[in-house]
Enzyme design. Structure first.
Site, PDB file in Angstrom:
ATOM      1  N   ARG A 175       0.849  -1.211   0.000  1.00 24.21           N
ATOM      2  CA  ARG A 175       0.000   0.000   0.000  1.00 24.21           C
ATOM      3  C   ARG A 175       0.869   1.240   0.000  1.00 24.21           C
ATOM      4  NH1 ARG A 175      -3.456  -3.701   2.337  1.00 24.21           N
ATOM      5  NH2 ARG A 175      -5.157  -4.069   0.866  1.00 24.21           N
ATOM      6  N   ASP A 204      -0.195  -6.401  -3.741  1.00 26.28           N
ATOM      7  CA  ASP A 204      -1.606  -6.050  -3.486  1.00 26.28           C
ATOM      8  C   ASP A 204      -2.090  -5.188  -4.644  1.00 26.28           C
ATOM      9  OD1 ASP A 204      -4.140  -5.437  -2.078  1.00 26.28           O
ATOM     10  OD2 ASP A 204      -3.096  -6.299  -0.374  1.00 26.28           O
ATOM     11  N   HIS A 278      -6.967  -9.290  -4.166  1.00 26.70           N
ATOM     12  CA  HIS A 278      -5.903  -8.306  -3.895  1.00 26.70           C
ATOM     13  C   HIS A 278      -4.818  -8.321  -4.974  1.00 26.70           C
ATOM     14  CE1 HIS A 278      -7.104  -6.917   0.152  1.00 26.70           C
ATOM     15  NE2 HIS A 278      -7.576  -8.126   0.319  1.00 26.70           N
ATOM     16  N   ASP A 344      -7.096 -14.026   1.058  1.00 25.99           N
ATOM     17  CA  ASP A 344      -8.131 -13.281   1.795  1.00 25.99           C
ATOM     18  C   ASP A 344      -8.988 -12.440   0.855  1.00 25.99           C
ATOM     19  OD1 ASP A 344      -5.743 -11.790   1.312  1.00 25.99           O
ATOM     20  OD2 ASP A 344      -6.495 -10.192   2.606  1.00 25.99           O
ATOM     21  N   GLU A 345     -10.202 -12.189   1.313  1.00 29.49           N
ATOM     22  CA  GLU A 345     -11.095 -11.180   0.739  1.00 29.49           C
ATOM     23  C   GLU A 345     -11.158 -11.234  -0.793  1.00 29.49           C
ATOM     24  OE1 GLU A 345     -10.843  -7.683   4.005  1.00 29.49           O
ATOM     25  OE2 GLU A 345      -9.105  -7.803   2.690  1.00 29.49           O
ATOM     26  N   TRP A 411      -6.903 -14.646  10.883  1.00 29.70           N
ATOM     27  CA  TRP A 411      -6.989 -13.188  11.085  1.00 29.70           C
ATOM     28  C   TRP A 411      -8.388 -12.736  11.454  1.00 29.70           C
ATOM     29  CZ3 TRP A 411      -9.478  -9.350   8.008  1.00 29.70           C
ATOM     30  CH2 TRP A 411     -10.086  -9.812   6.838  1.00 29.70           C
ATOM     31  N   TYR A 436      -4.054  -6.357  15.228  1.00 25.45           N
ATOM     32  CA  TYR A 436      -4.043  -5.560  14.001  1.00 25.45           C
ATOM     33  C   TYR A 436      -3.474  -4.172  14.283  1.00 25.45           C
ATOM     34  CZ  TYR A 436      -5.510  -8.424  10.152  1.00 25.45           C
ATOM     35  OH  TYR A 436      -5.502  -9.338   9.132  1.00 25.45           O
ATOM     36  N   TRP A 482      -1.003  -3.237   8.335  1.00 28.70           N
ATOM     37  CA  TRP A 482      -1.447  -2.862   6.987  1.00 28.70           C
ATOM     38  C   TRP A 482      -1.161  -1.376   6.814  1.00 28.70           C
ATOM     39  CZ3 TRP A 482      -2.260  -7.005   4.258  1.00 28.70           C
ATOM     40  CH2 TRP A 482      -2.659  -8.178   4.916  1.00 28.70           C
ATOM     41  N   GLU A 484      -2.337   1.099   4.493  1.00 29.45           N
ATOM     42  CA  GLU A 484      -3.128   2.071   3.712  1.00 29.45           C
ATOM     43  C   GLU A 484      -2.918   3.492   4.236  1.00 29.45           C
ATOM     44  OE1 GLU A 484      -4.303  -0.857   4.674  1.00 29.45           O
ATOM     45  OE2 GLU A 484      -5.825  -1.639   3.297  1.00 29.45           O
TER      46      GLU A 484
HETATM   47  C1  ACM Z   1      -6.539  -9.343   5.961  1.00 30.69           C
HETATM   48  O1  ACM Z   1      -6.504  -8.541   6.908  1.00 30.69           O
HETATM   49  N1  ACM Z   1      -7.283  -9.070   4.901  1.00 30.69           N
HETATM   50  C2  ACM Z   1      -5.787 -10.578   5.992  1.00 30.69           C
END
Ligand code: ACM
Length: 631
Positions: A175, A204, A278, A344-345, A411, A436, A482, A484
């Site tokens: 990011r 990502d 991602h 993920d996601e 997670w 996190y 993370w 961002e």
């Molecule tokens: C995640 O926080 N999407 C692994």
């Protein structure tokens, strides 16, 4: 050696500690297994002789310690590996292993005339050195020589070993890109607290950060986007005239350098290639990876709101050939046994629009899109294993059925980890609830905005082994940063510390020794050390929580609470800046009818210790309304 043992025995044992206390003055993080403090102190001489014996190659540890001591104390440090030489600091590998210490444990004695660290393996000596450094005054952390100091360490006998073999932090370098030198700084900070694993989130939607020579567009195209400043996720859509020059990547030489740097500090690097979701940076570089027509018009995301297909096509052999190429090079670059493949996601709605995915489902007898992802993950697992690596993914990989040897990083809470361990899979716990590091640490008005908050005291509650899990399959835990909303390396530090202390203690120290009241004073001592070391940390632990409600009198009431005791909060409603001569908070405040803001600041005695917080009354009103709506 004889000389050293004699002087050690001169120290009189005065206190058998079960946890460091204010009385001992020790502030080691993570809390060691056993600490015995003794009367007396060691004074570092001007000429320090470090002896590493017998004959083992302990150069990594001795040069690390030498460097640390010379940098701040200016001592003349000589290193030798002959057991016959009288030592100031002696590092010894056990000839017969002390089984309690395992691979990473150590036994550290500090006597008046000398210091001895014993371990089964060099890693243990390295952790003994980390503890030793924390025994010296905070000025030892200075990047410059400090003259006129008496460099003392209290006499102690410390026996210590980790609870878990996996003690990690994840850094998202996609990011926002952090340079090789910044990653090295991060590693240096991590190993002070006995972390042994850096998970690098290398790919990502916003950037592909590792050079893959057989797929050059991943980094010539996929590593760059538009430089935007403000609140990530709300940025304006890039215009064609905005240069796509922001970002960067690690060359393969950079990666080898980082891996070597980490190895010299007994730390592994876990690479993450996040697929099949991602994956926009990969799709932009090679649009053939997408099921969606028009993917060749996509651009690497710069933090704008977007709704494009960022998934890889699970029904195309092109995708698996691509992943095979990526894995061939990744496996050669990173010696660590595991490769993390994300998972993920993944927005499977894109797959639902594809005839090719429908045909795959028919052919493979798959009835849900979770099963389609599972098909993808199982093929990926085979590719990873064909390169001699172990396959790991986020807990979504469980959903459609887990591959035979997959390891799971849990997670979305701890549930995925519990399920995977019961199915016989290895697990690393990394739940949002406790681990996190991108979450806000204090009130929303004080932090870059993220959708959730994780206070230090909550992070300290992290327990990697839930009751119902199969404990022997829980490798350990890690916290994830993370990026961002993390635009620079100072903010990386701010987000990591002090919560990184809490996680370090959760994965190293015995469960029964964890104690918040004992922990936070040690955190404050580490703050002082970070001030010397020029490392940034969040002082959010001093910021109160604001709890607003409307009383029976129809007026707004605000209760203020702090994570740590013995702080005084002073406040104003008249828009001026409070200090310790202002009203002191003693009970919930009633907001005057026309007030527009509440300002607070925390003191300890006469010292302002917290930040000046300006809380708009309109913000409190909104919070009350939102919470009423939720009821
Ligand atoms: C995640 O926080 N999407 C692994």
């Amino acid at each position: 050696m004889k000389k050293l043992s004699f002087s050690l025995s001169l120290c009189i044992i005065t206190y058998f500690g079960f946890g460091q206390t204010a009385k001992t003055g020790l502030a080691i993080i993570p809390e060691p297994v056993s600490v015995i403090t003794k009367k007396g102190e060691f004074i570092l001489p001007k000429h320090v002789m470090i002896v590493a014996a017998p004959g083992a190659d302990l150069k990594l540890v001795t040069s690390y310690l030498k460097n640390k001591l010379t940098t701040s104390t200016g001592a003349l440090v000589t290193t030798k590996n002959s057991a016959k030489i009288p030592a100031t600091i002696k590092l010894t590998l056990n000839i017969k292993a002390d089984t309690a210490l395992g691979k990473e444990g150590y036994h550290l004695w500090v006597g008046k005339k000398g210091i001895l660290i014993r371990a089964n393996e060099p890693a243990g000596l390295f952790y003994g050195v980390q503890t030793l450094i924390q025994l010296f005054p905070k000025e030892i952390e200075s990047p410059e020589v400090i003259a006129g100091m008496k460099w003392t360490a209290p006499c102690v006998d410390i026996k210590d070993y980790p609870r878990f073999s996996w003690r990690g932090l994840m850094l998202d370098v996609s990011r926002h890109f952090f340079t090789k030198d910044e990653v090295k700084q991060y590693i240096d900070q991590m190993v002070r607290y006995k972390y042994n694993l850096l998970h690098m989130h290398l790919t990502d939607d916003e950037g592909w950060r590792v050079e893959i020579k057989s797929l050059p567009r991943l980094t010539t195209v996929g590593a760059y986007n538009v430089n935007k400043v403000g609140e990530f996720g709300r940025f304006s859509t890039p215009t064609p005239d905005e240069p796509r020059t922001y970002g960067g990547f690690y060359t393969q030489d950079d990666i080898r350098e980082l891996v070597q740097y980490a190895k010299e500090r007994f730390l592994n690097i876990l690479p993450e290639i996040d697929v099949p979701g991602h994956s926009l940076a990969a799709v932009v570089s090679y649009p053939e990876l997408s099921v969606t027509p028009g993917a060749d018009k996509y651009q690497v995301r710069s933090g704008e709101r977007t709704n494009v297909d960022n998934t890889l096509n699970p029904s195309s052999e092109y995708t698996y050939a691509f992943l095979d190429k990526v894995m061939t090079e990744v496996a050669q670059l990173f010696p660590f046994a595991y490769v993390h493949m994300g998972g993920d996601e993944c927005n499977k709605a894109w797959w639902a629009k594809s005839d090719s995915v429908t045909a795959l489902m028919k052919r493979e007898n798959l009835t849900t899109y979770e099963q389609v992802q599972s098909y993808f993950e199982k093929r990926l697992e085979k590719i990873v294993e064909s390169k001699g690596k172990k396959f790991m993914g986020w807990d979504e990989i469980i959903e459609g059925g887990l591959g035979p040897n997959a390891a799971v990083m849990s997670w979305r809470g701890i549930k995925g980890g519990i399920t995977a361990s019961k199915l016989g899979h290895e697990v690393v716990m990394s739940p949002t609830t406790f681990a996190y590091l991108d979450y806000m640490q204090s009130d929303r008005v004080m932090e870059p905005h993220v959708y959730a908050t994780l206070r230090l005291s909550k992070a300290y509650e992290f327990e990697p082994v839930p009751d119902s899990a199969d404990a022997k399959l829980i490798l350990g835990g890690q916290a994830n940063l993370w990026a961002e909303q993390v635009f620079n390396f100072r903010q990386v530090e701010y987000m990591t510390w002090p919560r990184g202390f809490a996680i370090a203690e959760s994965v190293w120290s015995p469960k029964e020794k964890k104690n918040w009241n004992n922990f936070y004073p040690r955190v404050e001592k580490q703050f002082a050390r970070f001030n010397e070391a020029n490392i940034k940390y969040a002082p959010s632990v001093y910021d109160p929580d604001f709890n607003a409600s409307v009383g029976a009198d129809s007026l707004m009431h605000v209760a203020l609470t702090t994570e740590i005791p013995n702080l005084d909060i002073y406040y104003s409603f008249d828009n001026s800046y409070p200090d310790r001569f202002y009203p002191k908070y003693t009970e919930p405040l009633i907001v005057p009818k026309d007030a527009t803001q509440l300002r607070v600041i925390t003191y300890r005695g006469k010292e302002p210790i917290g930040r000046m917080i300006t809380m708009p009354i309109a913000e409190l009103k909104q919070r009350v309304e939102r919470s009423n709506r939720r009821r």
